[in-house]
Design an enzyme around this catalytic site. Structure first.
Site, PDB file in Angstrom:
ATOM      1  CB  THR A 166     -35.329  48.627  -9.275  1.00  0.00           C
ATOM      2  OG1 THR A 166     -36.130  49.798  -9.279  1.00  0.00           O
ATOM      3  CG2 THR A 166     -33.948  48.992  -9.785  1.00  0.00           C
ATOM      4  NE  ARG A 204     -43.753  49.999  -9.641  1.00  0.00           N
ATOM      5  CZ  ARG A 204     -43.166  50.653  -8.658  1.00  0.00           C
ATOM      6  NH1 ARG A 204     -43.060  51.971  -8.720  1.00  0.00           N
ATOM      7  NH2 ARG A 204     -42.705  50.013  -7.617  1.00  0.00           N
ATOM      8  CB  SER A 258     -45.057  50.320  -5.235  1.00  0.00           C
ATOM      9  OG  SER A 258     -44.591  50.681  -3.962  1.00  0.00           O
ATOM     10  CG  HIS A 259     -45.104  54.582  -4.195  1.00  0.00           C
ATOM     11  ND1 HIS A 259     -44.164  53.566  -4.250  1.00  0.00           N
ATOM     12  CD2 HIS A 259     -44.634  55.564  -4.967  1.00  0.00           C
ATOM     13  CE1 HIS A 259     -43.156  53.953  -5.013  1.00  0.00           C
ATOM     14  NE2 HIS A 259     -43.412  55.164  -5.471  1.00  0.00           N
ATOM     15  CE  LYS A 319     -43.911  43.733  -5.641  1.00  0.00           C
ATOM     16  NZ  LYS A 319     -43.415  44.545  -4.549  1.00  0.00           N
ATOM     17  CG  ASP A 328     -46.327  51.190  -0.192  1.00  0.00           C
ATOM     18  OD1 ASP A 328     -46.425  50.266   0.641  1.00  0.00           O
ATOM     19  OD2 ASP A 328     -45.669  51.077  -1.250  1.00  0.00           O
ATOM     20  CG  ASP A 357     -46.333  47.221  -2.564  1.00  0.00           C
ATOM     21  OD1 ASP A 357     -46.246  48.388  -2.136  1.00  0.00           O
ATOM     22  OD2 ASP A 357     -45.347  46.569  -2.941  1.00  0.00           O
ATOM     23  CG  ASP A 395     -43.162  47.765  -0.343  1.00  0.00           C
ATOM     24  OD1 ASP A 395     -43.896  48.768  -0.401  1.00  0.00           O
ATOM     25  OD2 ASP A 395     -42.480  47.358  -1.307  1.00  0.00           O
ATOM     26  NE  ARG A 396     -42.026  53.386  -1.315  1.00  0.00           N
ATOM     27  CZ  ARG A 396     -41.616  54.384  -2.083  1.00  0.00           C
ATOM     28  NH1 ARG A 396     -42.033  55.603  -1.816  1.00  0.00           N
ATOM     29  NH2 ARG A 396     -40.819  54.181  -3.104  1.00  0.00           N
ATOM     30  CB  THR A 451     -31.073  53.400  -4.576  1.00  0.00           C
ATOM     31  OG1 THR A 451     -30.475  54.524  -3.941  1.00  0.00           O
ATOM     32  CG2 THR A 451     -32.577  53.552  -4.556  1.00  0.00           C
ATOM     33  CD  GLU A 454     -34.085  51.349  -0.552  1.00  0.00           C
ATOM     34  OE1 GLU A 454     -33.358  51.925  -1.360  1.00  0.00           O
ATOM     35  OE2 GLU A 454     -35.104  50.713  -0.880  1.00  0.00           O
ATOM     36  CD  GLU A 455     -34.254  58.097   0.289  1.00  0.00           C
ATOM     37  OE1 GLU A 455     -35.136  58.922   0.535  1.00  0.00           O
ATOM     38  OE2 GLU A 455     -34.202  57.447  -0.775  1.00  0.00           O
ATOM     39  CB  SER A 456     -37.437  55.805  -0.455  1.00  0.00           C
ATOM     40  OG  SER A 456     -36.851  54.513  -0.463  1.00  0.00           O
ATOM     41  CE  LYS A 495     -39.880  49.356  -0.368  1.00  0.00           C
ATOM     42  NZ  LYS A 495     -38.945  50.014  -1.285  1.00  0.00           N
ATOM     43  NE  ARG A 523     -35.692  59.383  -6.021  1.00  0.00           N
ATOM     44  CZ  ARG A 523     -36.972  59.619  -6.297  1.00  0.00           C
ATOM     45  NH1 ARG A 523     -37.506  60.799  -6.050  1.00  0.00           N
ATOM     46  NH2 ARG A 523     -37.718  58.672  -6.853  1.00  0.00           N
TER      47      ARG A 523
HETATM   48  C1  G1P Z   1     -37.294  54.742  -5.208  1.00  0.00           C
HETATM   49  C2  G1P Z   1     -36.594  54.886  -3.871  1.00  0.00           C
HETATM   50  C3  G1P Z   1     -35.822  53.627  -3.537  1.00  0.00           C
HETATM   51  C4  G1P Z   1     -36.757  52.420  -3.578  1.00  0.00           C
HETATM   52  C5  G1P Z   1     -37.489  52.383  -4.929  1.00  0.00           C
HETATM   53  C6  G1P Z   1     -38.535  51.269  -4.949  1.00  0.00           C
HETATM   54  O1  G1P Z   1     -36.336  54.559  -6.222  1.00  0.00           O
HETATM   55  O2  G1P Z   1     -35.737  56.009  -3.849  1.00  0.00           O
HETATM   56  O3  G1P Z   1     -35.216  53.754  -2.279  1.00  0.00           O
HETATM   57  O4  G1P Z   1     -36.039  51.232  -3.399  1.00  0.00           O
HETATM   58  O5  G1P Z   1     -38.146  53.623  -5.160  1.00  0.00           O
HETATM   59  O6  G1P Z   1     -39.518  51.455  -3.977  1.00  0.00           O
HETATM   60  P1  G1P Z   1     -35.771  55.745  -7.145  1.00  0.00           P
HETATM   61  O7  G1P Z   1     -36.954  56.400  -7.802  1.00  0.00           O
HETATM   62  O8  G1P Z   1     -35.063  56.711  -6.236  1.00  0.00           O
HETATM   63  O9  G1P Z   1     -34.833  55.064  -8.102  1.00  0.00           O
HETATM   64 ZN    ZN Z   2     -44.517  49.592  -2.141  1.00  0.00          ZN
END
Ligand code: G1P
Ligand code: ZN
Length: 544
Positions: A18, A22, A113-114, A126, A278, A280, A282-283, A345, A364-366, A377, A497
């Site tokens: 998604t 990576r 990302s992170h 990406k 984070d 890149d 976005d968080r 998600t 998102e909660e993340s 984001k 999760r």
């Molecule tokens: C996780 C987060 C989701 C976020 C994604 C990319 O995905 O839960 O909200 O969009 O990273 O940063 P997950 O590992 O849960 O599929």
């Molecule tokens: Zn990121």
């Protein structure tokens, strides 16, 4: 100088997830690996021929090498112009901003990302489309399919471009513009937020904050915006120098990985405000003095107060949250009389809603929050939004959130992660839950009555596309919920999760420790899914 065509053979396992492709740096360093994937992008996205490409990354190890390769390939594939951030730097939201502002045909962002960086760590690539957002599944599927059949790629034999000097250079027939990665983004932020009010807050004396850039991409952005433009005192930005290995840290803004920052906000001398982003950019994580704002609450608070920021003073069109995100934003939307959409998600599901102007804010909660200003984001945006609120309301972070709970009720919320679980066992656990779904409604679990139970399916209200199997939802009378899903981003085994939430309208009961308030539901979730019996885990690895 001529473009060369190089024969190659496809690699297995290049399926982008998604958030793009990576892999470990060493995987990307194999001959032709990066090239195959990039050529698959050019082969399937004909708009880049004769068009403009935006290019940059989070500064992690291999960023500069990858950029030089992509530049030479872009030239060989007929791209007319590449906008590349100085030093190879562009945060994910800034790349989205630049794509939109200069009406580029899309962008390539280099980031994992992170995830940690360094020669033995992760790298990623990406693709974003001309709307500025992550490529939708149809596009990434096409790139993947092409990368499995590829037998040649095109590259020029030109030398490398000086990424540290602003200005234009020619690479064959293509023009490379090394641009200030911060300027366009900072200008956008100045339009959205009340910089005067924030400036006054910083100058009022007594307001103390730190922003932790975690040696990742937001360092230069935060230093320019917070310290140079808004007048925060020098040193406000911690770990502000992007490093190829992020200083050996894990650039993920949460209570665990940003613990130095968290410590600074605690106790008698605790800061008024702490925030982090984070790898890149976005968080985001938002902290007050002795106070952690859950991302779910943050989205709800921003929605309820959006009119206080100049960019949103006309109000919001609607809001969206990913399914596992708490329902706090739903209550705000209800009161504002706007729609709250529940999406699967992943940020890409917000794109259509934003483009169609059905929503203004989403999250998102993340630790992801954003708006219609870009199609990603945006960590620093969330931080500036909070600073705008603090400057206008002249209250502490904790008081703003507690007042919010008084008005809307509190959604106690937690996420429990079981990491590196045996993949077969995790799938079997989800199958087991799916089998139970039909019998759950009207049953009682942990003293609560089940209102609905399903495997979440989403029909996009704009294009009608359907995403099925997005996680098990069990909703209870009164607004409590348990959600189970498997991560789509984990790299080892499966990550289960479990998201648990309960709604508490009574302000007298808003001061409980979160895990305590949710204890009966947590127990029900473990029993129902037979977590210990099926995974061998009595406790989660990470609790957020
Ligand atoms: C996780 C987060 C989701 C976020 C994604 C990319 O995905 O839960 O909200 O969009 O990273 O940063 P997950 O590992 O849960 O599929
Ligand atoms: Zn990121």
């Amino acid at each position: 100088m001529a473009a060369t065509e190089v024969s190659t053979t496809p690699f297995d396992g290049q399926k982008p997830g998604t958030s793009g492709l990576r892999k470990k740096v060493r995987v990307f360093q194999q001959p032709h690996y990066l090239e195959n994937f990039v050529q698959a992008i050019f082969d399937t996205q004909p708009g880049f021929r004769g068009g403009t490409l935006v290019l940059g990354g989070d500064g992690r190890f291999y960023n500069r090498e990858a950029i030089q390769t992509i530049l030479r390939m872009a030239a060989a594939n007929g791209v007319v112009k590449v906008l590349v951030g100085r030093g190879g730097i562009l945060s994910t939201p800034a790349a989205s901003c630049v794509i939109r502002k200069y009406q580029a045909q899309g962008g390539i962002i280099l980031s994992a990302s992170h995830n940690p960086g360094g020669p033995d760590q992760d790298f990623g690539i990406k693709l974003n489309t001309d709307a500025g957002g992550p490529a939708p599944a149809g596009v990434t599927d096409a790139v993947f399919a092409r990368s499995r059949r590829i037998d040649r790629y095109r590259i020029t034999d030109t030398g490398s471009v000086d990424l540290d000097a602003l200005g234009n250079t020619a690479l064959d027939d293509m023009s490379v513009e090394v641009m200030d990665p911060v300027a366009d983004y900072a200008a956008l932020m100045e339009r959205l937020f009340d910089f005067n009010a924030i400036h006054q807050l910083f100058n009022s004396g007594g307001f103390r904050m730190r922003f932790d850039a975690m040696h990742a991409v937001t360092g230069p952005y935060a230093t320019e915006i917070l310290e140079n433009r808004l007048g925060a005192e020098p040193g406000t930005v911690m770990n502000g120098m992007p490093l190829p290995d992020f200083g050996g840290g894990h650039p993920d803004p949460n209570l665990l990985h940003a613990r130095d920052l968290v410590a600074l906000t605690q106790g008698l001398t605790g800061l008024d405000f702490g925030a982090a982003s984070d790898g890149d950019g976005d968080r985001n994580m938002i902290l007050g003095k002795d106070f952690f704002v859950t991302p779910s609450d943050s989205l709800a608070v921003l929605a309820a107060n959006a009119h206080l920021a100049p960019g949103y003073k006309a109000g919001i069109a609607g809001v969206a949250r990913s399914m596992p995100t708490s329902q706090a934003a739903d209550r705000v939307a209800d009161e504002l009389g706007v729609e709250c959409y529940e999406t699967p998600t992943g940020w890409k599901f917000f794109g259509n809603l934003l483009d169609a102007r059905k929503i203004t804010l989403c999250g998102e909660e993340s630790f992801g929050t954003g708006s219609d200003h870009v199609r990603e984001k945006d960590g620093l945006w969330a931080v500036l939004f909070w600073l705008n609120l603090l400057a206008v309301r002249r209250q502490s972070v904790g008081d703003i959130v507690r007042e919010h709970w008084q008005r809307f009720g509190r959604n106690y919320y937690t996420r429990h992660d079981y990491e590196a679980v045996d993949a077969g066992a995790a799938e079997a656990l989800m199958d087991h839950l799916r089998m139970l779904l039909g019998d759950l409604p009207d049953k009682r679990l942990g003293g609560l009555s089940v209102a609905y139970a399903d495997d979440f399916s989403y029909t996009d209200p704009v294009d009608g596309s359907v995403a099925e199997g997005q996680g098990i939802r069990i909703g209870f009378d009164g607004g409590s919920r348990i959600v189970f899903r498997l991560s789509g981003t984990g790299t080892r085994g499966a990550t289960l999760r479990v998201y648990i939430e309960c709604y508490e309208p009574d302000p007298a009961r808003h001061g409980q420790p979160v895990q305590e308030a949710l204890a009966p539901l947590i127990l029900s979730a473990r029993e129902l899914a037979q977590i210990e019996a099926r995974t061998g885990r009595a406790e989660p690895d990470v609790i957020t």
